[in-house]
Design an enzyme around this catalytic site. Structure first.
Site, PDB file in Angstrom:
ATOM      1  N   GLU A  36       0.796  -1.120  -0.047  1.00 52.18           N
ATOM      2  CA  GLU A  36      -0.080   0.196  -0.072  1.00 52.18           C
ATOM      3  C   GLU A  36       0.878   1.230   0.047  1.00 52.18           C
ATOM      4  O   GLU A  36       1.840   1.335   0.727  1.00 52.18           O
ATOM      5  CB  GLU A  36      -0.901   0.171   1.211  1.00 52.18           C
ATOM      6  N   GLY A 183     -23.054  17.339  -9.483  1.00 52.23           N
ATOM      7  CA  GLY A 183     -24.483  17.091  -8.840  1.00 52.23           C
ATOM      8  C   GLY A 183     -24.693  15.634  -8.811  1.00 52.23           C
ATOM      9  O   GLY A 183     -25.895  15.069  -8.698  1.00 52.23           O
ATOM     10  N   GLY A 184     -23.579  14.835  -8.751  1.00 51.79           N
ATOM     11  CA  GLY A 184     -23.703  13.420  -8.391  1.00 51.79           C
ATOM     12  C   GLY A 184     -23.973  13.154  -6.832  1.00 51.79           C
ATOM     13  O   GLY A 184     -24.246  13.958  -5.858  1.00 51.79           O
ATOM     14  N   GLY A 272     -16.399  13.360 -10.261  1.00 52.19           N
ATOM     15  CA  GLY A 272     -16.073  12.102 -10.714  1.00 52.19           C
ATOM     16  C   GLY A 272     -14.665  11.691 -10.645  1.00 52.19           C
ATOM     17  O   GLY A 272     -13.836  12.330  -9.971  1.00 52.19           O
ATOM     18  N   HIS A 445     -44.334  -5.651  12.985  1.00 49.13           N
ATOM     19  CA  HIS A 445     -44.883  -4.291  13.152  1.00 49.13           C
ATOM     20  C   HIS A 445     -44.686  -3.591  14.267  1.00 49.13           C
ATOM     21  O   HIS A 445     -44.787  -4.455  15.313  1.00 49.13           O
ATOM     22  CB  HIS A 445     -46.670  -4.421  12.858  1.00 49.13           C
TER      23      HIS A 445
END
Length: 474
Positions: A36, A183-184, A272, A445
């Site tokens: 990593e 506007g994602g 994005g 319920h």
């Protein structure tokens, strides 16, 4: 180069796909290495999924208390200490990333923090603070390098006024006016978060609607909520550039041929992501990429080069942590010789806007676009006793079923706890269930999941707690 160690499996990337692949490989008896370059947990744990949800939960709690007077809870001076909220978020992140490191260690996975690069299909180098080591893989190398935020010319990030989502979740104070380009999901999640903290928010989207791919009925509800809180939405609008003026930003936008300038305290670019597939040797090995740079794989996560696998964001959309994790399990199992493959029927997604949205399978629009003959059932949370008791009655459950076979094709939920409710729907689709199966399943319920049952009953014109448009006898 001197060969340091030989492993059965090497995983490049320690995000939700990579660390899961490494742990699963080790569980299957493979000697495994995870490399990593920045931090374990990837984007999701460090500045994406988890941090944003910690902040969203805090902001929602404060907002709920502010508006709880009608339920008898009076708290006129609710104040959010943003630095303390950030400390809470940091604590969550530290605990989870530390947990990942502990899980890797306890499963016997070796971890190297460094920059990986392919030398051959079975050999990589890892450049660390101490130098460069080389590692070989006997059975396979998994690429899980994720994706990075897209940069837009004219909106260069400076980390102070022009931000990416990464900086936006680190702010120590709510901006007076936050301008969001995109506007994602990320733009709307963070925009609505800061609305609850007192910011005025403007969202500019090049497309003709927000949240592409989400049920239009759900989008209309979210947009109405956003505007009711003072938000401004500019769709079919192009952002031309951003100029710094002192501590502020002035953004020039164009809509319908008309230009205007918008002044903001902070600008967040959320247009994005792009896959992290370049610069570490895949091109030299001849690994096939899509035109957008995604690593191409088959349903066993194998690339065209034997011994190299790819999972998660780098191998294609949708960019979802749980997709990456599942693909990580598949890749590890294939490397271990198991007959595993990507064969899911439904891949759920959840968006933490206000209200939440969750989708599994096809939306109504997608089903109709495919020319399918469908039956749609819908149940509003305004008719749910549990939702009323919670004071959260916005939204609905929508069930889409094949009109001939009654098999479930998809479920869309917008409303309270949508992200939790969608799992039952996903299980039903995965098990090739029918709307009737969901309708006949007894739900406790009063609960929110009853709305799934009622929506499935409504698909047959038999819902009990709303008036059905179409009546059919069993």
């Amino acid at each position: 180069m001197t060969l340091s160690t030989t492993y059965d499996a090497i995983v490049i990337g320690g995000g939700p796909g990579g660390y899961v692949a490494a742990i699963r490989a080790a569980q299957l008896g493979l000697k495994t290495l995870c490399v990593e370059r920045e931090y374990l947990g990837g984007v999701c744990l460090n500045w994406g999924c988890i941090p944003t949800k910690a902040l969203i939960s805090t902001a929602k709690l404060a907002d709920s208390v502010r508006h709880a007077g009608r339920m008898g809870v009076i708290a006129p001076e609710v104040r959010v200490d943003v630095p303390q909220m950030q400390q809470f978020k940091a604590g969550v992140v530290k605990q989870l990333t530390g947990g990942v490191a502990s899980l890797l260690k306890s499963n016997g996975v070796d971890v190297v923090m460094g920059e990986a690069r392919f030398v051959s299909p079975t050999l990589i180098t890892a450049t660390t603070a101490d130098g460069e080591d080389t590692f070989a893989a006997r059975r396979g190398i998994v690429v899980s390098t994720g994706a990075s935020t897209v940069r837009i010319p004219g909106f260069e990030h400076d980390g102070e006024v022009v931000l990416s989502a990464r900086e936006a979740v680190e702010l120590q104070a709510a901006p007076g006016h936050l301008f969001i380009l995109g506007g994602g999901v990320i733009g709307m999640e963070i925009g609505m978060l800061y609305q609850k903290l007192g910011s005025r928010v403007t969202v500019v989207e090049l497309a003709d609607r927000l949240l592409a791919g989400v049920d239009p009925e759900a989008v209309r509800l979210i947009e109405a909520n956003f505007k009711r809180r003072g938000g401004e939405v500019l769709t079919s609008t192009k952002a031309l550039g951003c100029e710094r003026r002192g501590n502020l930003a002035v953004v020039t936008v164009e809509q319908g041929g008309t230009r205007r300038e918008i002044e903001a305290d902070r600008v967040m670019v959320a247009v994005g992501f792009r896959p992290n597939s370049a610069g570490f040797g895949l091109e030299e090995l001849g690994v096939h990429l899509s035109p957008k740079g995604h690593i191409l794989t088959d349903d066993r996560m194998q690339t065209n080069v034997p011994g190299i696998y790819a999972i998660g964001d780098v191998s294609g959309t949708p960019y979802l942590a749980h997709k990456a994790s599942k693909e990580g399990e598949i890749a590890a199992e294939v490397i271990a010789g198991r007959p595993s493959r990507r064969d899911w029927r439904a891949l759920p997604s959840a968006f933490f806007t206000d209200p939440e949205v969750a989708v599994s399978g096809l939306t109504e629009d997608e089903a109709r676009a495919q020319g399918l003959d469908i039956r749609v059932g819908k149940f509003p949370f305004s008719a749910s006793g549990r939702a009323m008791a919670l004071g959260e009655t916005e939204g609905f459950v929508k069930v889409i079923a094949d009109a001939t076979t009654d098999h479930l094709l998809g479920v869309s939920i917008v409303g309270p706890d949508a992200s939790d409710l969608i799992s039952e729907a996903t299980a039903a689709i995965e098990l090739v269930g029918r709307a009737e199966d969901l309708a006949l399943t007894i739900h406790p319920h009063p609960t929110l999941p009853e709305s799934l049952m009622e929506a499935a009953m409504n698909a047959h014109g038999q819902a009990i707690h709303i008036v059905n448009r179409r009546q059919e006898r069993a």
